[in-house]
Scaffold this active site. Structure first.
Site, mmCIF file in Angstrom:
data_model
loop_
_atom_site.group_PDB
_atom_site.id
_atom_site.type_symbol
_atom_site.label_atom_id
_atom_site.label_comp_id
_atom_site.label_asym_id
_atom_site.label_seq_id
_atom_site.Cartn_x
_atom_site.Cartn_y
_atom_site.Cartn_z
ATOM 1 N N ASN A 13 -0.095 2.115 9.553
ATOM 2 C CA ASN A 13 -0.665 3.139 8.677
ATOM 3 C C ASN A 13 -2.176 3.115 8.931
ATOM 4 O O ASN A 13 -2.837 2.123 8.602
ATOM 5 C CB ASN A 13 -0.367 2.759 7.238
ATOM 6 C CG ASN A 13 -0.039 3.911 6.324
ATOM 7 O OD1 ASN A 13 0.233 3.691 5.153
ATOM 8 N ND2 ASN A 13 -0.066 5.125 6.801
ATOM 9 N N CYS A 73 -3.107 5.220 -2.120
ATOM 10 C CA CYS A 73 -2.456 4.757 -0.895
ATOM 11 C C CYS A 73 -2.462 3.234 -0.908
ATOM 12 O O CYS A 73 -3.538 2.617 -0.969
ATOM 13 C CB CYS A 73 -3.189 5.289 0.330
ATOM 14 S SG CYS A 73 -2.511 4.721 1.900
ATOM 15 N N ASN A 75 -1.348 0.889 1.478
ATOM 16 C CA ASN A 75 -1.905 0.284 2.682
ATOM 17 C C ASN A 75 -3.380 0.640 2.844
ATOM 18 O O ASN A 75 -4.173 -0.156 3.357
ATOM 19 C CB ASN A 75 -1.119 0.736 3.914
ATOM 20 C CG ASN A 75 0.233 0.051 4.009
ATOM 21 O OD1 ASN A 75 0.388 -1.092 3.604
ATOM 22 N ND2 ASN A 75 1.219 0.764 4.533
ATOM 23 N N ASN A 167 6.831 11.876 -1.527
ATOM 24 C CA ASN A 167 7.119 11.118 -0.323
ATOM 25 C C ASN A 167 8.603 10.805 -0.316
ATOM 26 O O ASN A 167 9.239 10.718 -1.374
ATOM 27 C CB ASN A 167 6.319 9.810 -0.306
ATOM 28 C CG ASN A 167 4.831 10.042 -0.202
ATOM 29 O OD1 ASN A 167 4.346 10.603 0.767
ATOM 30 N ND2 ASN A 167 4.089 9.602 -1.210
ATOM 31 N N GLU A 185 5.810 11.167 4.759
ATOM 32 C CA GLU A 185 4.730 11.223 3.773
ATOM 33 C C GLU A 185 4.211 12.639 3.570
ATOM 34 O O GLU A 185 3.820 13.312 4.526
ATOM 35 C CB GLU A 185 3.560 10.332 4.208
ATOM 36 C CG GLU A 185 3.800 8.859 3.969
ATOM 37 C CD GLU A 185 2.499 8.074 3.899
ATOM 38 O OE1 GLU A 185 1.634 8.425 3.066
ATOM 39 O OE2 GLU A 185 2.345 7.123 4.683
ATOM 40 N N CYS A 195 4.228 2.800 4.789
ATOM 41 C CA CYS A 195 3.730 3.402 3.553
ATOM 42 C C CYS A 195 3.775 2.337 2.462
ATOM 43 O O CYS A 195 4.853 1.875 2.079
ATOM 44 C CB CYS A 195 4.575 4.611 3.160
ATOM 45 S SG CYS A 195 4.052 5.381 1.603
#
Length: 256
Positions: A13, A73, A75, A167, A185, A195
């Site tokens: 990612n 998010c 990550n 997602n 995503e 993700c």
């Protein structure tokens, strides 16, 4: 304007990260975000992270998907922590603010353990589970995940949800506490190699539906391995931690 940026990735990612403590980045210009994330005509990334000063925590993380939409998010949060340590904003622990509120994190070497939001609303349907982990996630068990048409099926399901969509995580159980995950995503509008909010949703969904009794879940993704641990009481999930690597890729400059 000449922009200095750093590229980081967390299990594939990948993110463009900018030190925006001087607030010079034109973050209201969606076209610039889209161009920077474009893999053919820009730097290329799943999203852009801005690090800014915050009055109530060590820093503020602002995250934009490749289409310019703002969200959380997982990550990206882990990569933001690694970048904040590089900037000497933090040492080995931190509290920072993101789209979905405050987060705590720890970093050792390139492994970042990020505390996610508590989860107490889980919608179980016949063939899937819906979980909000900082952004919306549809979780669905499938067979033969390696050959599953993630893009085609994911795009259809993503668009079946009302704005802002969802997602879509397709999951295959490997053993009692290991679930392989592939994710389509929203905002990127494609499958990504990992993700973070997605595997968090998967871990909680698999536990709440009885697919696992473990509170520490292994989650191999296309770009590597992540893990999620949590406490659960009366259907409420607390002390939810997402753990995995956050790796510096390169530093660059680009005219925007």
């Amino acid at each position: 304007m000449n922009l200095t940026f750093h590229k980081y990735q967390g299990t594939g990612n990948d993110f463009i990260i900018v030190d925006n403590r001087t607030k010079t980045f034109p973050k209201n210009n969606v076209s610039i975000i889209e161009k920077l994330c474009d893999r053919n005509f820009g730097v290329g990334a799943d999203g852009i992270i801005l690090i800014e000063n915050d009055t109530e925590s060590d820093f503020r993380m602002i995250y934009y998907n490749a289409d310019g939409s703002e969200t959380m998010c997982g990550n990206g949060g882990r990569c933001a922590v690694a970048f904040a340590k590089y900037l000497n904003i933090i040492n080995n622990t931190t509290s920072f603010t993101a789209f979905d509120g405050p987060h705590y994190a720890e970093i050792k070497d390139n492994i970042v353990s990020l505390q996610m939001i508590d989860v107490d609303e889980i919608v179980i349907s016949n063939n899937h589970t819906f979980v909000y982990t900082g952004t919306q996630h549809h979780v669905e068990l499938v067979e033969d995940l390696v050959n599953f048409p993630v893009f085609e099926k994911g795009k259809g399901i993503r668009n079946s949800y009302k704005d802002p969509g969802s997602n879509v995580n397709f999951v295959e159980q490997l053993n009692a506490n290991t679930f392989k995950v592939r994710t389509y995503e929203k905002g990127v509008e494609n499958e990504t190699l990992a993700c973070g909010t997605g595997v968090t949703a998967v871990a909680i969904a698999m536990h709440t539906t009885g697919k696992t009794k473990s509170t520490s879940i292994n989650l191999p993704v296309q770009g590597g391995n992540l893990s999620v641990s949590f406490n659960e009481k009366n259907g409420v999930y607390t002390n939810v931690f997402l753990q995995g690597p956050a790796t510096f890729v390169f530093k660059g400059n680009i005219e925007i």
